[in-house]
Design a protein around this motif. Structure first.
Motif, mmCIF file in Angstrom:
data_model
loop_
_atom_site.group_PDB
_atom_site.id
_atom_site.type_symbol
_atom_site.label_atom_id
_atom_site.label_comp_id
_atom_site.label_asym_id
_atom_site.label_seq_id
_atom_site.Cartn_x
_atom_site.Cartn_y
_atom_site.Cartn_z
ATOM 1 N N TYR A 271 4.045 21.656 12.093
ATOM 2 C CA TYR A 271 4.720 21.460 10.793
ATOM 3 C C TYR A 271 3.770 20.815 9.793
ATOM 4 N N TYR A 272 2.975 19.837 10.285
ATOM 5 C CA TYR A 272 2.096 19.111 9.360
ATOM 6 C C TYR A 272 1.155 20.069 8.640
ATOM 7 N N LEU A 273 0.517 20.960 9.401
ATOM 8 C CA LEU A 273 -0.452 21.893 8.784
ATOM 9 C C LEU A 273 0.233 22.774 7.752
ATOM 10 N N THR B 127 7.886 11.043 7.269
ATOM 11 C CA THR B 127 7.837 12.449 7.700
ATOM 12 C C THR B 127 6.392 12.919 7.855
ATOM 13 N N ARG B 128 5.517 12.538 6.914
ATOM 14 C CA ARG B 128 4.112 12.974 7.002
ATOM 15 C C ARG B 128 3.452 12.460 8.280
ATOM 16 N N LEU B 129 3.634 11.186 8.596
ATOM 17 C CA LEU B 129 3.009 10.643 9.809
ATOM 18 C C LEU B 129 3.639 11.262 11.061
ATOM 19 N N ILE C 36 -8.259 5.950 15.977
ATOM 20 C CA ILE C 36 -8.246 6.540 14.627
ATOM 21 C C ILE C 36 -8.174 5.433 13.571
ATOM 22 N N ALA C 37 -7.425 4.379 13.858
ATOM 23 C CA ALA C 37 -7.347 3.273 12.894
ATOM 24 C C ALA C 37 -8.739 2.684 12.639
ATOM 25 N N THR C 38 -9.546 2.566 13.659
ATOM 26 C CA THR C 38 -10.909 2.050 13.491
ATOM 27 C C THR C 38 -11.753 3.036 12.688
ATOM 28 N N PHE C 39 -11.573 4.316 12.970
ATOM 29 C CA PHE C 39 -12.299 5.386 12.263
ATOM 30 C C PHE C 39 -11.987 5.368 10.761
ATOM 31 N N LEU C 40 -10.784 4.852 10.401
ATOM 32 C CA LEU C 40 -10.377 4.866 8.993
ATOM 33 C C LEU C 40 -10.823 3.626 8.215
ATOM 34 N N LEU C 41 -11.484 2.676 8.877
ATOM 35 C CA LEU C 41 -12.003 1.499 8.163
ATOM 36 C C LEU C 41 -12.885 1.971 6.993
ATOM 37 N N GLU D 172 5.069 14.223 11.400
ATOM 38 C CA GLU D 172 4.645 15.619 11.583
ATOM 39 C C GLU D 172 3.174 15.701 11.985
ATOM 40 N N PHE D 173 2.356 14.793 11.441
ATOM 41 C CA PHE D 173 0.947 14.782 11.859
ATOM 42 C C PHE D 173 0.844 14.483 13.355
ATOM 43 N N LEU D 174 1.562 13.457 13.816
ATOM 44 C CA LEU D 174 1.439 13.057 15.226
ATOM 45 C C LEU D 174 2.028 14.115 16.156
ATOM 46 N N ARG E 211 -3.607 -5.167 11.234
ATOM 47 C CA ARG E 211 -2.169 -5.283 10.986
ATOM 48 C C ARG E 211 -1.462 -3.951 11.267
ATOM 49 N N TRP E 212 -2.075 -2.855 10.807
ATOM 50 C CA TRP E 212 -1.498 -1.520 11.064
ATOM 51 C C TRP E 212 -1.339 -1.325 12.574
ATOM 52 N N VAL E 213 -2.372 -1.693 13.315
ATOM 53 C CA VAL E 213 -2.359 -1.553 14.770
ATOM 54 C C VAL E 213 -1.273 -2.455 15.391
ATOM 55 N N MET F 152 -10.421 11.199 4.000
ATOM 56 C CA MET F 152 -10.294 11.462 2.571
ATOM 57 C C MET F 152 -8.920 11.016 2.052
ATOM 58 N N ARG F 153 -7.875 11.308 2.816
ATOM 59 C CA ARG F 153 -6.528 10.945 2.345
ATOM 60 C C ARG F 153 -6.306 9.433 2.335
ATOM 61 N N HIS F 154 -7.097 8.709 3.110
ATOM 62 C CA HIS F 154 -6.960 7.245 3.108
ATOM 63 C C HIS F 154 -7.918 6.569 2.131
ATOM 64 N N ALA F 155 -8.782 7.341 1.483
ATOM 65 C CA ALA F 155 -9.773 6.745 0.578
ATOM 66 C C ALA F 155 -9.139 5.881 -0.525
ATOM 67 N N HIS G 55 2.896 22.024 5.965
ATOM 68 C CA HIS G 55 3.316 21.252 4.783
ATOM 69 C C HIS G 55 2.160 20.624 4.033
ATOM 70 N N ARG G 56 1.110 20.218 4.747
ATOM 71 C CA ARG G 56 0.063 19.391 4.122
ATOM 72 C C ARG G 56 -1.335 19.981 4.223
ATOM 73 N N GLY G 57 -1.521 21.014 5.031
ATOM 74 C CA GLY G 57 -2.861 21.588 5.203
ATOM 75 C C GLY G 57 -3.703 20.759 6.156
ATOM 76 N N LEU H 66 0.823 -1.224 0.000
ATOM 77 C CA LEU H 66 0.000 0.000 0.000
ATOM 78 C C LEU H 66 0.855 1.272 0.000
ATOM 79 N N TYR H 67 2.079 1.164 0.524
ATOM 80 C CA TYR H 67 2.899 2.359 0.719
ATOM 81 C C TYR H 67 3.819 2.579 -0.474
ATOM 82 N N PRO H 68 4.122 3.853 -0.804
ATOM 83 C CA PRO H 68 4.968 4.146 -1.972
ATOM 84 C C PRO H 68 6.416 3.778 -1.690
HETATM 85 C C1 HEM Z 1 -5.915 1.789 9.678
HETATM 86 C C2 HEM Z 1 -4.827 1.455 9.010
HETATM 87 C C3 HEM Z 1 -4.038 2.449 8.173
HETATM 88 C C4 HEM Z 1 -3.551 2.216 6.932
HETATM 89 C C5 HEM Z 1 -3.669 0.925 6.124
HETATM 90 C C6 HEM Z 1 -2.882 3.432 6.501
HETATM 91 C C7 HEM Z 1 -2.250 3.588 5.273
HETATM 92 C C8 HEM Z 1 -1.699 4.748 4.830
HETATM 93 C C9 HEM Z 1 -1.034 4.910 3.558
HETATM 94 C C10 HEM Z 1 -0.846 3.782 2.526
HETATM 95 C C11 HEM Z 1 -0.626 6.183 3.469
HETATM 96 C C12 HEM Z 1 0.128 6.841 2.311
HETATM 97 C C13 HEM Z 1 1.572 6.993 2.690
HETATM 98 C C14 HEM Z 1 2.078 8.356 2.308
HETATM 99 O O1 HEM Z 1 2.482 8.505 1.139
HETATM 100 O O2 HEM Z 1 2.062 9.276 3.144
HETATM 101 C C15 HEM Z 1 -1.017 6.854 4.684
HETATM 102 C C16 HEM Z 1 -0.787 8.179 4.969
HETATM 103 C C17 HEM Z 1 -1.066 8.772 6.157
HETATM 104 N N1 HEM Z 1 -1.621 8.185 7.263
HETATM 105 FE FE1 HEM Z 1 -2.331 6.312 7.360
HETATM 106 N N2 HEM Z 1 -2.987 4.370 7.487
HETATM 107 C C18 HEM Z 1 -3.663 3.819 8.529
HETATM 108 C C19 HEM Z 1 -3.926 4.420 9.744
HETATM 109 C C20 HEM Z 1 -3.553 5.695 10.087
HETATM 110 C C21 HEM Z 1 -3.766 6.299 11.388
HETATM 111 C C22 HEM Z 1 -4.413 5.578 12.572
HETATM 112 C C23 HEM Z 1 -3.299 7.569 11.325
HETATM 113 C C24 HEM Z 1 -3.265 8.663 12.353
HETATM 114 C C25 HEM Z 1 -3.443 8.479 13.646
HETATM 115 C C26 HEM Z 1 -2.765 7.765 9.980
HETATM 116 C C27 HEM Z 1 -2.201 8.929 9.534
HETATM 117 C C28 HEM Z 1 -1.704 9.116 8.268
HETATM 118 C C29 HEM Z 1 -1.172 10.384 7.789
HETATM 119 C C30 HEM Z 1 -1.066 11.692 8.579
HETATM 120 C C31 HEM Z 1 -0.785 10.170 6.465
HETATM 121 C C32 HEM Z 1 -0.209 11.212 5.495
HETATM 122 C C33 HEM Z 1 -1.374 11.967 4.860
HETATM 123 C C34 HEM Z 1 -0.894 13.042 3.905
HETATM 124 O O3 HEM Z 1 -0.506 14.126 4.379
HETATM 125 O O4 HEM Z 1 -0.935 12.807 2.697
HETATM 126 N N3 HEM Z 1 -2.944 6.602 9.264
HETATM 127 N N4 HEM Z 1 -1.657 5.963 5.493
#
Ligand code: HEM
Length: 127
Positions: free
Chosen positions: A65-67, A50-52, A120-125, A54-56, A91-93, A77-80, A69-71, A39-41
């Motif tokens: 910093y996150y806001l 860096t994105r994760l 948050i991981a549950t919220f992103l299902l 800075e978000f955390l 697995r992520w958890v 939406m970003r996980h769609a 760089h990324r708004g 799933l990851y690039p």
């Molecule tokens: C539930 C399982 C999750 C999966 C499978 C997942 C997967 C991904 C993937 C594939 C990306 C793209 C990587 C990138 O290029 O940045 C991403 C980005 C990101 N994820 Fe997740 N993620 C999960 C949960 C979470 C959680 C729980 C958080 C926060 C508490 C989170 C925060 C972020 C952030 C901040 C980004 C970068 C967004 C951006 O600025 O573009 N993710 N995630």
């Protein structure tokens, strides 16, 4: 789920460095993970880290910093683009739990981070 005051106290407790150690330990596992790896690039893993991080840092009460760089995070939406089923979420958890254990943080702060991240991981299902 921890309350807002607990969530925003994390960065003050362990510093940007502490949060960075957790995120680095999480991303070290990604390339070898059969479910999450694809799933990851691959060429962009350092930037994804860096994105994760800075978000955390921002969400846990540190600098924004996150806001800058990324708004707005708009996390759902970003996980769609990524299908997040229960097994992908779990697995992520699991990787994040391992990263938290590896970072050896104070137990109360680790517990706040863990509960927040699981929530948050549950919220992103989405699939
Ligand atoms: C539930 C399982 C999750 C999966 C499978 C997942 C997967 C991904 C993937 C594939 C990306 C793209 C990587 C990138 O290029 O940045 C991403 C980005 C990101 N994820 Fe997740 N993620 C999960 C949960 C979470 C959680 C729980 C958080 C926060 C508490 C989170 C925060 C972020 C952030 C901040 C980004 C970068 C967004 C951006 O600025 O573009 N993710 N995630």
């Amino acid at each position: 789920m921890p309350d807002e005051a607990e969530i925003s106290s994390v960065c003050a407790a362990i510093g940007e460095e502490g949060i960075g150690r957790v995120v680095a330990a999480f991303y070290r596992q990604i390339p070898n993970d059969d479910l999450l790896g694809p799933l990851y690039p691959p060429q962009d893993l350092a930037e994804a880290e860096t994105r994760l991080r800075e978000f955390l840092i921002f969400r846990f009460g540190g600098p924004e910093y996150y806001l800058h760089h990324r708004g707005h995070p708009r996390l759902r939406m970003r996980h769609a683009p990524f299908p997040i089923s229960q097994s992908v979420r779990d697995r992520w958890v699991a990787l994040m739990d391992r990263a938290l254990a590896e970072a050896e943080l104070p137990a109360d702060t680790a517990a706040i981070m863990q509960a927040f991240l699981h929530h948050i991981a549950t919220f992103l299902l989405n699939s």
